[in-house]
Scaffold this motif. Sequence first.
Motif, PDB file in Angstrom:
ATOM      1  N   ARG A   1      43.204  32.480  57.780  1.00 37.20           N
ATOM      2  CA  ARG A   1      43.426  32.449  56.330  1.00 37.20           C
ATOM      3  C   ARG A   1      42.418  31.499  55.685  1.00 37.20           C
ATOM      4  O   ARG A   1      41.937  30.573  56.333  1.00 37.20           O
ATOM      5  CB  ARG A   1      44.842  31.953  56.008  1.00 37.20           C
ATOM      6  CG  ARG A   1      45.939  32.943  56.337  1.00 37.20           C
ATOM      7  CD  ARG A   1      47.294  32.278  56.272  1.00 37.20           C
ATOM      8  NE  ARG A   1      47.798  32.169  54.900  1.00 37.20           N
ATOM      9  CZ  ARG A   1      48.818  31.371  54.562  1.00 37.20           C
ATOM     10  NH1 ARG A   1      49.394  30.609  55.462  1.00 37.20           N
ATOM     11  NH2 ARG A   1      49.231  31.329  53.324  1.00 37.20           N
ATOM     12  N   PHE A   2      42.166  31.713  54.414  1.00 40.56           N
ATOM     13  CA  PHE A   2      41.332  30.769  53.677  1.00 40.56           C
ATOM     14  C   PHE A   2      42.151  29.522  53.370  1.00 40.56           C
ATOM     15  O   PHE A   2      43.337  29.616  53.049  1.00 40.56           O
ATOM     16  CB  PHE A   2      40.834  31.400  52.376  1.00 40.56           C
ATOM     17  CG  PHE A   2      39.715  32.359  52.585  1.00 40.56           C
ATOM     18  CD1 PHE A   2      38.404  31.924  52.615  1.00 40.56           C
ATOM     19  CD2 PHE A   2      39.975  33.711  52.790  1.00 40.56           C
ATOM     20  CE1 PHE A   2      37.361  32.812  52.806  1.00 40.56           C
ATOM     21  CE2 PHE A   2      38.938  34.611  52.999  1.00 40.56           C
ATOM     22  CZ  PHE A   2      37.624  34.166  53.004  1.00 40.56           C
ATOM     23  N   ASN A   3      41.489  28.369  53.434  1.00 38.72           N
ATOM     24  CA  ASN A   3      42.223  27.127  53.228  1.00 38.72           C
ATOM     25  C   ASN A   3      42.854  27.060  51.836  1.00 38.72           C
ATOM     26  O   ASN A   3      43.982  26.591  51.686  1.00 38.72           O
ATOM     27  CB  ASN A   3      41.312  25.928  53.469  1.00 38.72           C
ATOM     28  CG  ASN A   3      42.105  24.672  53.725  1.00 38.72           C
ATOM     29  OD1 ASN A   3      42.984  24.678  54.597  1.00 38.72           O
ATOM     30  ND2 ASN A   3      41.860  23.637  52.972  1.00 38.72           N
ATOM     31  N   GLU A   4      42.136  27.549  50.816  1.00 39.50           N
ATOM     32  CA  GLU A   4      42.720  27.493  49.468  1.00 39.50           C
ATOM     33  C   GLU A   4      43.984  28.356  49.380  1.00 39.50           C
ATOM     34  O   GLU A   4      44.918  28.022  48.656  1.00 39.50           O
ATOM     35  CB  GLU A   4      41.696  27.885  48.387  1.00 39.50           C
ATOM     36  CG  GLU A   4      41.124  29.281  48.483  1.00 39.50           C
ATOM     37  CD  GLU A   4      39.699  29.279  49.051  1.00 39.50           C
ATOM     38  OE1 GLU A   4      39.415  28.448  49.941  1.00 39.50           O
ATOM     39  OE2 GLU A   4      38.882  30.111  48.598  1.00 39.50           O
ATOM     40  N   ASP A   5      44.036  29.448  50.157  1.00 38.67           N
ATOM     41  CA  ASP A   5      45.251  30.270  50.178  1.00 38.67           C
ATOM     42  C   ASP A   5      46.400  29.491  50.805  1.00 38.67           C
ATOM     43  O   ASP A   5      47.532  29.537  50.320  1.00 38.67           O
ATOM     44  CB  ASP A   5      45.027  31.560  50.978  1.00 38.67           C
ATOM     45  CG  ASP A   5      44.075  32.504  50.251  1.00 38.67           C
ATOM     46  OD1 ASP A   5      43.702  32.178  49.113  1.00 38.67           O
ATOM     47  OD2 ASP A   5      43.716  33.537  50.843  1.00 38.67           O
ATOM     48  N   ILE A   6      46.101  28.789  51.889  1.00 41.32           N
ATOM     49  CA  ILE A   6      47.143  28.009  52.563  1.00 41.32           C
ATOM     50  C   ILE A   6      47.666  26.933  51.619  1.00 41.32           C
ATOM     51  O   ILE A   6      48.873  26.739  51.481  1.00 41.32           O
ATOM     52  CB  ILE A   6      46.597  27.363  53.861  1.00 41.32           C
ATOM     53  CG1 ILE A   6      46.119  28.437  54.825  1.00 41.32           C
ATOM     54  CG2 ILE A   6      47.676  26.506  54.513  1.00 41.32           C
ATOM     55  CD1 ILE A   6      45.444  27.894  56.071  1.00 41.32           C
ATOM     56  N   LEU A   7      46.749  26.259  50.924  1.00 38.16           N
ATOM     57  CA  LEU A   7      47.166  25.178  50.019  1.00 38.16           C
ATOM     58  C   LEU A   7      47.941  25.732  48.837  1.00 38.16           C
ATOM     59  O   LEU A   7      48.912  25.127  48.380  1.00 38.16           O
ATOM     60  CB  LEU A   7      45.939  24.395  49.531  1.00 38.16           C
ATOM     61  CG  LEU A   7      45.258  23.518  50.589  1.00 38.16           C
ATOM     62  CD1 LEU A   7      43.967  22.930  50.036  1.00 38.16           C
ATOM     63  CD2 LEU A   7      46.185  22.409  51.068  1.00 38.16           C
ATOM     64  N   ARG A   8      47.538  26.897  48.313  1.00 39.03           N
ATOM     65  CA  ARG A   8      48.199  27.453  47.140  1.00 39.03           C
ATOM     66  C   ARG A   8      49.571  28.032  47.508  1.00 39.03           C
ATOM     67  O   ARG A   8      50.549  27.781  46.828  1.00 39.03           O
ATOM     68  CB  ARG A   8      47.322  28.540  46.513  1.00 39.03           C
ATOM     69  CG  ARG A   8      47.768  28.927  45.089  1.00 39.03           C
ATOM     70  CD  ARG A   8      46.899  30.022  44.508  1.00 39.03           C
ATOM     71  NE  ARG A   8      46.956  31.246  45.315  1.00 39.03           N
ATOM     72  CZ  ARG A   8      45.920  31.743  45.988  1.00 39.03           C
ATOM     73  NH1 ARG A   8      44.754  31.151  45.954  1.00 39.03           N
ATOM     74  NH2 ARG A   8      46.057  32.844  46.700  1.00 39.03           N
ATOM     75  N   GLU A   9      49.622  28.803  48.596  1.00 39.58           N
ATOM     76  CA  GLU A   9      50.892  29.420  48.988  1.00 39.58           C
ATOM     77  C   GLU A   9      51.689  28.404  49.816  1.00 39.58           C
ATOM     78  O   GLU A   9      52.383  27.579  49.272  1.00 39.58           O
ATOM     79  CB  GLU A   9      50.615  30.718  49.756  1.00 39.58           C
ATOM     80  CG  GLU A   9      49.987  31.781  48.859  1.00 39.58           C
ATOM     81  CD  GLU A   9      49.174  32.802  49.645  1.00 39.58           C
ATOM     82  OE1 GLU A   9      49.252  32.813  50.892  1.00 39.58           O
ATOM     83  OE2 GLU A   9      48.459  33.609  49.022  1.00 39.58           O
ATOM     84  N   SER A  10      51.589  28.474  51.123  1.00 33.63           N
ATOM     85  CA  SER A  10      52.181  27.443  51.982  1.00 33.63           C
ATOM     86  C   SER A  10      51.614  27.627  53.369  1.00 33.63           C
ATOM     87  O   SER A  10      50.887  28.584  53.639  1.00 33.63           O
ATOM     88  CB  SER A  10      53.709  27.545  52.017  1.00 33.63           C
ATOM     89  OG  SER A  10      54.099  28.521  52.949  1.00 33.63           O
TER      90      SER A  10
END
Lengths: 311, 300
Positions: free
Chosen positions: B52-61
């Motif tokens: 996953r993209f890190n920004e996706d992980i930070l934005r979602e969970s």
Amino acid sequence: MALAAPPPTFASRPKSRAARMAQLVPAFVLIPTIITTGIYIFVFVGWNIYLSLSNSTLLPTYDFAGFDAYTRLWRNPRWTTGVWNLAVFGALYIILTTAMGVFLAVLMDQKVKGENLLRSIFLYPIAISFVVTGTTWQWILNPSTGLQAFVQSLGWENFEFTLITSRETALWAVVLAAVWHASGFVMVMVLAALRGVDRDMVKAGQIDGAGMLKIYRRIILPSIWPVMISVLIILLQFAIKTFDLVLALTHGGPGIATTFPAMFVYDRLFAAGELAQGAAAAVWMLIGLVVVFLPIGALHLVMRRQKGGAK
Amino acid sequence: MTAATTNIPDLTRRRPLTGKQIAGRIALYATLLILAAFVLMPLAVIILNSVRFNEDILRESFIGWPTRLTLENWSVAWGEACINASCTGVKPYFWASMLMVVPATVISTALGLLNGFALTKWPMPFAGLVFVVITIGVFLPPQVVLLPWAIALSWLGLSKSLAGLALVHIIQGTCFTTLFARNYLINLPDDLIKAARIDGAGFFRTFWRIVVPLSPPIIIVTIIWQFTFIWNEFLFAVTFSHSDFRPITAALMSLNADDTGVSEYGFGSAAVLIAAIPPLIIYFAGGRYFVRGLTQGAVK
């Protein structure tokens, strides 16, 4: 004639110099291990005990200071909290892991399809390091990124799951990760023992009309006791050595809520520059291990005797 | 006549399950599947996060299904990620671990087998005592020898070096492998060894020609366990290593502790997986032997 040679026996009967030398070979093979292990166990442990009685701080010194380090140790809240945490964690970890492992083993013993696949799944955590286990669970349990954020993103905005960040519950996070790591191991051990139970005895019990519960209690449990003792010893070892799992999972925090004796030893030796106190803490860990192991060892011996006597 | 035969229960044919039994089977499989899902969850989560993209992980969970995929995390984790201010990825630490683990595993396994043979099949005055001492060596908590090891290694000029760490693992590991080999070889028929000795074969000849060919099961089990244990070990790895030479478990802990603002869960997950892959490969490839090592080695 003089050819009345004695029948060949395997008692040591040196014939020539070469034969005598040949008989010493196995002893020579063992010597390196005997020396290194002897040093490692007796010299090193003795050395550590001596250092714990010295006034070493940043560097090892050999001036005798008596039990000074020991008294200071038990006044240190990081140490006493660690000992208390280990007692609580150890009890919870051993009880829950054993319960979970036995439960899984009993389920797996019901002629389950895909047993090999399921066993591989349940056992894989034991192959993974504590560092990896701790890091992964820390990410999952961390409220701002993990489970809490996940459930909140599903719509339950008020959902709270602060197991790992709250002082009162953080130890449970360690228990959770540790139980996850070792239950499969207990399952495999117990399952192997269950497979070794005398099937005829179980059948006889069934014919006599004994219920499943009674069969487990009267026939199966008594014959898997030795394995349960092995499991207990191995889990106790894991518990006393608990270090990397906590370091990766909570770093001993919040505050010192999840600090452990093994962490204290490392901290005193290599961060705080309190060599004598660190060595004293390590001696206490050894004493703890011996105190816990002696009754188990004795129990094991007694049961072996009884088993041998019954035959 | 026919009435009489039906009274005897037919044990060979499977009887249809009753409703209660079917419900029991469903409950059994449901419980097993839920528990299996729980055990697999952490691995699944980090595998998904590693693509996953890190920004996706930070934005979602941290727990989530990838909406778009990337393999960049893996290349960053392997070759670029910064650990303790040196941006080399986990590559050097991975190879440092390999360089230490492989010789330590091979040497301790070979020594253990030789020792086990000497202890069980040759008359030896102090065999029982040696066995007890080696068992103590297996159970000794490492903390109690940590400080003496550190001092001794620096005397030997091996402190914080690959050779020093490998030496510690060989000495400690040999206790374990000797115990394993002894428990296996004690069940080997004595007659085989006696026959070889009548034929005039010495210790090493008997070892090569008879013991080694009969020992693949225990050799495989020991290699699997030594490799996994030494690869995963952390306390010695962190104490006796140096920025030039650091095993992967120690490096991973620094990565984990490096909270410098932005959390890089994406390549962090890939790095964690890279550290977990060698023991997992051994575990799944060795499956049967891994389990056998557990049940046999530990029970005796």
